[in-house]
Design a protein around this motif. Sequence first.
Motif, PDB file in Angstrom:
ATOM      1  N   GLU A  90       0.812  -1.219   0.000  1.00 35.23           N
ATOM      2  CA  GLU A  90       0.000   0.000   0.000  1.00 35.23           C
ATOM      3  C   GLU A  90       0.842   1.264   0.000  1.00 35.23           C
ATOM      4  OE1 GLU A  90      -3.017  -0.228   3.014  1.00 35.23           O
ATOM      5  OE2 GLU A  90      -3.749  -2.164   2.299  1.00 35.23           O
ATOM      6  N   GLN A  91       2.078   1.138  -0.499  1.00 34.85           N
ATOM      7  CA  GLN A  91       2.936   2.308  -0.704  1.00 34.85           C
ATOM      8  C   GLN A  91       2.784   2.717  -2.174  1.00 34.85           C
ATOM      9  OE1 GLN A  91       4.642   3.704   1.930  1.00 34.85           O
ATOM     10  NE2 GLN A  91       3.593   2.152   3.158  1.00 34.85           N
ATOM     11  N   VAL A  92       1.643   3.343  -2.468  1.00 34.67           N
ATOM     12  CA  VAL A  92       1.240   3.539  -3.862  1.00 34.67           C
ATOM     13  C   VAL A  92       2.192   4.468  -4.613  1.00 34.67           C
ATOM     14  CG1 VAL A  92      -0.601   4.380  -5.381  1.00 34.67           C
ATOM     15  CG2 VAL A  92      -1.176   3.088  -3.311  1.00 34.67           C
ATOM     16  N   ARG A  97       6.164   4.961  -8.840  1.00 33.71           N
ATOM     17  CA  ARG A  97       7.446   5.508  -9.324  1.00 33.71           C
ATOM     18  C   ARG A  97       8.352   4.389  -9.845  1.00 33.71           C
ATOM     19  NH1 ARG A  97      12.058   5.507  -6.853  1.00 33.71           N
ATOM     20  NH2 ARG A  97      11.142   5.118  -4.794  1.00 33.71           N
ATOM     21  N   LEU A  98       8.432   3.300  -9.103  1.00 37.15           N
ATOM     22  CA  LEU A  98       9.302   2.190  -9.502  1.00 37.15           C
ATOM     23  C   LEU A  98       8.775   1.479 -10.747  1.00 37.15           C
ATOM     24  CD1 LEU A  98      10.007   0.926  -5.909  1.00 37.15           C
ATOM     25  CD2 LEU A  98      11.801   1.503  -7.561  1.00 37.15           C
ATOM     26  N   MET A  99       7.448   1.323 -10.839  1.00 35.53           N
ATOM     27  CA  MET A  99       6.889   0.670 -12.020  1.00 35.53           C
ATOM     28  C   MET A  99       7.053   1.530 -13.257  1.00 35.53           C
ATOM     29  SD  MET A  99       3.567  -1.454 -10.620  1.00 35.53           S
ATOM     30  CE  MET A  99       2.942  -0.257  -9.436  1.00 35.53           C
ATOM     31  N   GLU A 100       6.950   2.838 -13.094  1.00 38.29           N
ATOM     32  CA  GLU A 100       7.195   3.726 -14.233  1.00 38.29           C
ATOM     33  C   GLU A 100       8.670   3.702 -14.623  1.00 38.29           C
ATOM     34  OE1 GLU A 100       5.469   7.406 -12.900  1.00 38.29           O
ATOM     35  OE2 GLU A 100       3.517   6.920 -13.811  1.00 38.29           O
ATOM     36  N   GLU A 101       9.547   3.554 -13.639  1.00 36.97           N
ATOM     37  CA  GLU A 101      10.972   3.436 -13.939  1.00 36.97           C
ATOM     38  C   GLU A 101      11.238   2.154 -14.734  1.00 36.97           C
ATOM     39  OE1 GLU A 101      15.321   3.497 -11.663  1.00 36.97           O
ATOM     40  OE2 GLU A 101      13.480   3.872 -10.522  1.00 36.97           O
ATOM     41  N   ALA A 102      10.544   1.082 -14.369  1.00 34.70           N
ATOM     42  CA  ALA A 102      10.682  -0.165 -15.133  1.00 34.70           C
ATOM     43  C   ALA A 102      10.312   0.060 -16.594  1.00 34.70           C
ATOM     44  CB  ALA A 102       9.808  -1.255 -14.521  1.00 34.70           C
ATOM     45  N   GLY A 103       9.240   0.814 -16.825  1.00 33.97           N
ATOM     46  CA  GLY A 103       8.833   1.130 -18.186  1.00 33.97           C
ATOM     47  C   GLY A 103       9.876   1.942 -18.926  1.00 33.97           C
ATOM     48  N   ARG A 104      10.470   2.912 -18.233  1.00 32.44           N
ATOM     49  CA  ARG A 104      11.505   3.730 -18.885  1.00 32.44           C
ATOM     50  C   ARG A 104      12.740   2.891 -19.237  1.00 32.44           C
ATOM     51  NH1 ARG A 104       9.606   7.526 -15.090  1.00 32.44           N
ATOM     52  NH2 ARG A 104      11.255   7.020 -13.603  1.00 32.44           N
ATOM     53  N   GLY A 117      -1.465   0.055 -13.675  1.00 35.05           N
ATOM     54  CA  GLY A 117      -2.799   0.613 -13.867  1.00 35.05           C
ATOM     55  C   GLY A 117      -3.512   0.829 -12.545  1.00 35.05           C
ATOM     56  N   LEU A 118      -3.417  -0.162 -11.662  1.00 34.77           N
ATOM     57  CA  LEU A 118      -4.061  -0.024 -10.351  1.00 34.77           C
ATOM     58  C   LEU A 118      -3.459   1.144  -9.583  1.00 34.77           C
ATOM     59  CD1 LEU A 118      -5.973  -1.021  -8.149  1.00 34.77           C
ATOM     60  CD2 LEU A 118      -4.195  -2.660  -7.453  1.00 34.77           C
ATOM     61  N   ALA A 119      -2.138   1.257  -9.604  1.00 32.35           N
ATOM     62  CA  ALA A 119      -1.488   2.369  -8.897  1.00 32.35           C
ATOM     63  C   ALA A 119      -1.921   3.714  -9.478  1.00 32.35           C
ATOM     64  CB  ALA A 119       0.031   2.213  -8.971  1.00 32.35           C
ATOM     65  N   ARG A 120      -2.048   3.779 -10.786  1.00 38.49           N
ATOM     66  CA  ARG A 120      -2.505   5.026 -11.405  1.00 38.49           C
ATOM     67  C   ARG A 120      -3.959   5.318 -11.040  1.00 38.49           C
ATOM     68  NH1 ARG A 120       0.651   4.475 -17.311  1.00 38.49           N
ATOM     69  NH2 ARG A 120       2.552   5.503 -16.571  1.00 38.49           N
ATOM     70  N   ASP A 121      -4.797   4.281 -11.006  1.00 35.05           N
ATOM     71  CA  ASP A 121      -6.173   4.476 -10.564  1.00 35.05           C
ATOM     72  C   ASP A 121      -6.210   5.040  -9.151  1.00 35.05           C
ATOM     73  OD1 ASP A 121      -8.336   4.106 -12.258  1.00 35.05           O
ATOM     74  OD2 ASP A 121      -8.282   1.923 -12.103  1.00 35.05           O
ATOM     75  N   LEU A 122      -5.417   4.442  -8.261  1.00 32.65           N
ATOM     76  CA  LEU A 122      -5.399   4.889  -6.865  1.00 32.65           C
ATOM     77  C   LEU A 122      -4.841   6.296  -6.718  1.00 32.65           C
ATOM     78  CD1 LEU A 122      -4.181   1.552  -5.245  1.00 32.65           C
ATOM     79  CD2 LEU A 122      -6.468   2.560  -5.030  1.00 32.65           C
ATOM     80  N   SER A 123      -4.075   6.736  -7.728  1.00 31.85           N
ATOM     81  CA  SER A 123      -3.505   8.089  -7.712  1.00 31.85           C
ATOM     82  C   SER A 123      -4.383   9.090  -8.443  1.00 31.85           C
ATOM     83  CB  SER A 123      -2.106   8.066  -8.353  1.00 31.85           C
ATOM     84  OG  SER A 123      -1.253   7.176  -7.670  1.00 31.85           O
ATOM     85  N   GLY A 124      -5.545   8.627  -8.957  1.00 30.39           N
ATOM     86  CA  GLY A 124      -6.478   9.531  -9.619  1.00 30.39           C
ATOM     87  C   GLY A 124      -6.245   9.710 -11.104  1.00 30.39           C
ATOM     88  N   ASN A 125      -5.349   8.918 -11.682  1.00 27.75           N
ATOM     89  CA  ASN A 125      -5.062   9.024 -13.119  1.00 27.75           C
ATOM     90  C   ASN A 125      -5.796   7.910 -13.854  1.00 27.75           C
ATOM     91  OD1 ASN A 125      -4.018   9.240 -15.692  1.00 27.75           O
ATOM     92  ND2 ASN A 125      -1.894   8.809 -15.125  1.00 27.75           N
ATOM     93  N   GLN A 126      -7.119   8.084 -14.020  1.00 26.43           N
ATOM     94  CA  GLN A 126      -7.919   7.023 -14.623  1.00 26.43           C
ATOM     95  C   GLN A 126      -7.568   6.785 -16.096  1.00 26.43           C
ATOM     96  OE1 GLN A 126      -9.638   8.764 -11.857  1.00 26.43           O
ATOM     97  NE2 GLN A 126      -8.931   6.812 -11.033  1.00 26.43           N
ATOM     98  N   SER A 127      -7.295   7.840 -16.847  1.00 28.29           N
ATOM     99  CA  SER A 127      -6.993   7.634 -18.273  1.00 28.29           C
ATOM    100  C   SER A 127      -5.703   6.843 -18.439  1.00 28.29           C
ATOM    101  CB  SER A 127      -6.907   8.974 -19.008  1.00 28.29           C
ATOM    102  OG  SER A 127      -5.836   9.752 -18.519  1.00 28.29           O
ATOM    103  N   GLY A 128      -4.691   7.165 -17.642  1.00 27.13           N
ATOM    104  CA  GLY A 128      -3.443   6.404 -17.690  1.00 27.13           C
ATOM    105  C   GLY A 128      -3.653   4.968 -17.255  1.00 27.13           C
ATOM    106  N   ALA A 129      -4.468   4.785 -16.217  1.00 28.14           N
ATOM    107  CA  ALA A 129      -4.765   3.439 -15.732  1.00 28.14           C
ATOM    108  C   ALA A 129      -5.441   2.616 -16.825  1.00 28.14           C
ATOM    109  CB  ALA A 129      -5.661   3.517 -14.499  1.00 28.14           C
ATOM    110  N   GLN A 130      -6.404   3.212 -17.496  1.00 30.32           N
ATOM    111  CA  GLN A 130      -7.149   2.471 -18.514  1.00 30.32           C
ATOM    112  C   GLN A 130      -6.256   2.089 -19.687  1.00 30.32           C
ATOM    113  OE1 GLN A 130     -10.561   5.068 -19.065  1.00 30.32           O
ATOM    114  NE2 GLN A 130     -10.914   4.962 -16.861  1.00 30.32           N
ATOM    115  N   GLN A 131      -5.307   2.929 -20.044  1.00 36.03           N
ATOM    116  CA  GLN A 131      -4.350   2.567 -21.096  1.00 36.03           C
ATOM    117  C   GLN A 131      -3.543   1.341 -20.680  1.00 36.03           C
ATOM    118  OE1 GLN A 131      -1.956   6.012 -22.026  1.00 36.03           O
ATOM    119  NE2 GLN A 131      -3.728   7.231 -22.648  1.00 36.03           N
TER     120      GLN A 131
END
Length: 204
Positions: A90-92, A97-104, A117-131
């Motif tokens: 639950e350290q969203v 940050r680490l999952m985005e670093e993996a992507g980079r 996607g779940l982390a982005r949803d929990l952070s309020g970024n629904q469009s990013g989560a849905q992608q």
Amino acid sequence: SLSLCGIAQAQAPTSQLQLTRSDAGGALAKAMSDLASNPRNLGALLIAGEAALQLEDPRSALGFFGRADDISPNNGRVKAGLGRSMLQLEQVVDGLRLMEEAGRLGYSDAALLADRGLARDLSGNQSGAQQDYVAALKLDPKNETYIRRYAVSLGISGNVNDAEMVIQPLLYASNRAAWRDRAFILAINGRREEATEITSRVMP
């Protein structure tokens, strides 16, 4: 999602294990045996971390991935494991940050995409989560967890019709978790009577 780098400059496998819960215990035991003979075995650290994640033991997973990160600090699979472990703890913010670093670092697989996607949803970024959910479902189209997460994200965005289309196959299959998700989607969009009816039917 946990990963780490092994002997010298050994190459880590390029994707996370697709372990079921029933397989994860055996995979973890084998990895621990391998680590007993070589504590810097990157492949075994990765397997151990990912098995621990599947067994919902994120603290152990974090330990395996942390050791892997010491061995292979720019390894995308390791960063994915660290991020997924943090999310389970639950350290969203740190997990995302680490999952985005993996992507980079050029790393991507279905498990990472779905958890990011779940982390982005929990952070309020629904469009990013849905992608991320759409991308995860392209890789694993029948994964019920990914389908449900995508539907809920659409519901949070107010796209009730799209959410119901996404989740409909699971509803036809009498998936109780999907019916609970549908009740939640309806409730947060003001359709409380329908949500209450579903709740009384599937959650007596």
